[in-house]
Scaffold this motif. Structure first.
Motif, PDB file in Angstrom:
ATOM      1  N   ALA A   1       0.848  -1.187   0.000  1.00 35.65           N
ATOM      2  CA  ALA A   1       0.000   0.000   0.000  1.00 35.65           C
ATOM      3  C   ALA A   1       0.887   1.242   0.000  1.00 35.65           C
ATOM      4  N   LEU A   2       0.621   2.149  -0.947  1.00 36.36           N
ATOM      5  CA  LEU A   2       1.437   3.359  -1.072  1.00 36.36           C
ATOM      6  C   LEU A   2       0.544   4.588  -1.104  1.00 36.36           C
TER       7      LEU A   2
ATOM      8  N   ALA B   1       5.980  -4.523   6.968  1.00 35.62           N
ATOM      9  CA  ALA B   1       7.171  -3.748   6.616  1.00 35.62           C
ATOM     10  C   ALA B   1       6.700  -2.361   6.195  1.00 35.62           C
ATOM     11  N   SER B   2       7.533  -1.353   6.399  1.00 33.11           N
ATOM     12  CA  SER B   2       7.127  -0.001   6.001  1.00 33.11           C
ATOM     13  C   SER B   2       8.356   0.833   5.673  1.00 33.11           C
ATOM     14  N   LEU B   3       8.122   1.880   4.902  1.00 31.85           N
ATOM     15  CA  LEU B   3       9.192   2.814   4.568  1.00 31.85           C
ATOM     16  C   LEU B   3       8.576   4.144   4.135  1.00 31.85           C
ATOM     17  N   ARG B   4       9.418   5.141   4.117  1.00 34.44           N
ATOM     18  CA  ARG B   4       9.007   6.469   3.655  1.00 34.44           C
ATOM     19  C   ARG B   4      10.178   7.085   2.908  1.00 34.44           C
ATOM     20  N   GLU B   5       9.891   7.693   1.753  1.00 34.04           N
ATOM     21  CA  GLU B   5      10.954   8.335   0.995  1.00 34.04           C
ATOM     22  C   GLU B   5      10.398   9.468   0.149  1.00 34.04           C
TER      23      GLU B   5
ATOM     24  N   LEU C   1       7.869   8.463 -11.221  1.00 31.36           N
ATOM     25  CA  LEU C   1       7.089   8.009 -10.074  1.00 31.36           C
ATOM     26  C   LEU C   1       6.657   6.558 -10.254  1.00 31.36           C
ATOM     27  N   ALA C   2       6.274   6.179 -11.463  1.00 37.76           N
ATOM     28  CA  ALA C   2       5.880   4.796 -11.712  1.00 37.76           C
ATOM     29  C   ALA C   2       7.056   3.849 -11.459  1.00 37.76           C
ATOM     30  N   ASP C   3       8.252   4.245 -11.881  1.00 34.23           N
ATOM     31  CA  ASP C   3       9.445   3.432 -11.613  1.00 34.23           C
ATOM     32  C   ASP C   3       9.692   3.326 -10.112  1.00 34.23           C
TER      33      ASP C   3
ATOM     34  N   ILE D   1       9.642   0.339  -4.901  1.00 35.33           N
ATOM     35  CA  ILE D   1       9.226   0.266  -3.501  1.00 35.33           C
ATOM     36  C   ILE D   1       8.461  -1.023  -3.223  1.00 35.33           C
ATOM     37  N   VAL D   2       7.615  -1.431  -4.153  1.00 29.81           N
ATOM     38  CA  VAL D   2       6.850  -2.673  -3.974  1.00 29.81           C
ATOM     39  C   VAL D   2       7.803  -3.853  -3.804  1.00 29.81           C
ATOM     40  N   GLY D   3       8.850  -3.899  -4.633  1.00 35.00           N
ATOM     41  CA  GLY D   3       9.831  -4.962  -4.498  1.00 35.00           C
ATOM     42  C   GLY D   3      10.598  -4.890  -3.187  1.00 35.00           C
TER      43      GLY D   3
END
Length: 301
Positions: free
Chosen positions: A7-8, A28-32, A43-45, A50-52
Motif C-alpha cells: 500500500a502506497l 514492513a514499512s518505509l518512507r521516501e 514516479l511509476a518506476d 518500492i513494492v519490491g
C-alpha cells in the motif's frame, strides 16, 4: 497462506508505503521523497521499486496485490490522474503505467477517498451506511459514502473545500468565498500571520494560541470553524450523512474545535438531519490503510 498487499500513499513531497497482511498488520514499512516528473514515468518506476523493496524487507516475496493512492482529481474507473497540482500531473494514465511495471492485481485511487474508506471500514465511521470524511489539511476535500458505497463521480465528487461559505477571500481555484480559503490548515496559519505579522507553522499552533487567549488566534479559529459549519450544513442538506468524521491536525484539539462546529449546526440546521460529529481515528495512516483495503478488494472473487 494469508495474502500480503503493498500500500502506497503518494504525497507531493513523500511516499508512505507499507506491506500489510489481510488483517492490516504492518509487515514492513518505509518512507521516501516522491520522484517528480509531469509524465509520471519516474514516479511509476519508484512505485515498482518500492513494492519490491517491501517484499524483501518482510521476507514474503512479491505481494499478492498493490494499492496506490494520490492527491488531486483521480478517475478510479479509467485509472487516470486527471489533475494533481502536487504531482504536476494532468491526464496521466498512471494505472496503465503501473500495470506494465507490476504485473500484479492493482488498485489506483484518490488519497482522501482511500482515507475515508479506511475510516468507514475500520475507523471512526465503522458501521455507517451514509457518512462523510473531511480531513482538514493544506486543502479540504471529503470522502463520501452513500448507501454503503463510496461516491466518486469520476473523481470530481466531494470537493467541499470549494463550497461558497460567504466570505470575500480569494481561493487558489480562482473563486472567492471557498471553504478552503478560510478553514484549511494552511489558511488558518496564513491568516494568523497576516493578522499578527508573526509566522505560524500550522493550524495546531494557532489553535494552541487561541486556547491561551491570543485574540488574533481566537478570531482566526472562530472564522475557520464558522466556515466549516456553513460547509457541513450544505453537505448535510444535500446528502444527509448520519456521521461526519473530521480529521487533520486542526481536530487534534478535540472538543475545543468540535464543540463550536456542533453548536453552529445545532443553531442553524432546520429540517436537516443533525449528523453525529466524530474525530477521525486513523490519523495520517488513513490513506495508506485505505490503499491496502483497495488492494485487498482486488483479491476478492
Amino acid at each position: 497462506m494469508t495474502p500480503a498487499v503493498a500500500a502506497l500513499d503518494v504525497g507531493g513531497t513523500s511516499i508512505k508505503a507499507a506491506l500489510y497482511d489481510a488483517d492490516l498488520k504492518d509487515l514492513a514499512s518505509l518512507r521516501e521523497p516522491t520522484a517528480r516528473g509531469a509524465d509520471g514515468e519516474a514516479l511509476a518506476d519508484q512505485v515498482a521499486r518500492i513494492v519490491g523493496t517491501l517484499g524483501k524487507q518482510a521476507g514474503t516475496g512479491t505481494p499478492d496485490a498493490v494499492g496506490v493512492v494520490i492527491p488531486g482529481i483521480v478517475d478510479e474507473v479509467e485509472r487516470v490522474a486527471r489533475f494533481s497540482a502536487n504531482l504536476d500531473f494532468r491526464n496521466v494514465p498512471f494505472g496503465e503505467m503501473l500495470d506494465s511495471r507490476l504485473g500484479l492485481p492493482f488498485a489506483f485511487g484518490h488519497d482522501v477517498r482511500a482515507g475515508g474508506l479506511a475510516e468507514f471500514r475500520v475507523g471512526a465511521g465503522k458501521g455507517c451506511a451514509d457518512a462523510a470524511f473531511i480531513p482538514v489539511g493544506t486543502g479540504i476535500a471529503a470522502a463520501l459514502q452513500l448507501d454503503g458505497k463510496l461516491y466518486a463521480a469520476g473523481g470530481l465528487g466531494g470537493e467541499v473545500g470549494h463550497i461558497d461559505v460567504g466570505h470575500r477571500l480569494p481561493c487558489g481555484c480562482g473563486a472567492t468565498g471557498c471553504l478552503e480559503a478560510i478553514s484549511s490548515a494552511s489558511a488558518i496559519a496564513r491568516r494568523y500571520s497576516e493578522h499578527t505579522g508573526r509566522p505560524a507553522e500550522g493550524a495546531e499552533q494557532v489553535v494552541d494560541a487561541a486556547r491561551h487567549g491570543d485574540e488574533a488566534a481566537i478570531s482566526v479559529v472562530n472564522d475557520a470553524l464558522d466556515g466549516l459549519g456553513h460547509g457541513i450544513k450544505t453537505l448535510v442538506t444535500l446528502l444527509a450523512p448520519e456521521v461526519v468524521v473530521l480529521g487533520g491536525g486542526l481536530f487534534t484539539a478535540g472538543d475545543y474545535v468540535l464543540d463550536p462546529v456542533r453548536a453552529w449546526l445545532t443553531a442553524n440546521l432546520q429540517f436537516q438531519r443533525m449528523p453525529e460529529l466524530r474525530i477521525a481515528e486513523l490519523g495520517d495512516e488513513a490513506g495508506r490503510l485505505g490503499a491496502a483495503l483497495l488492494a485487498l478488494d482486488r483479491l476478492k472473487p
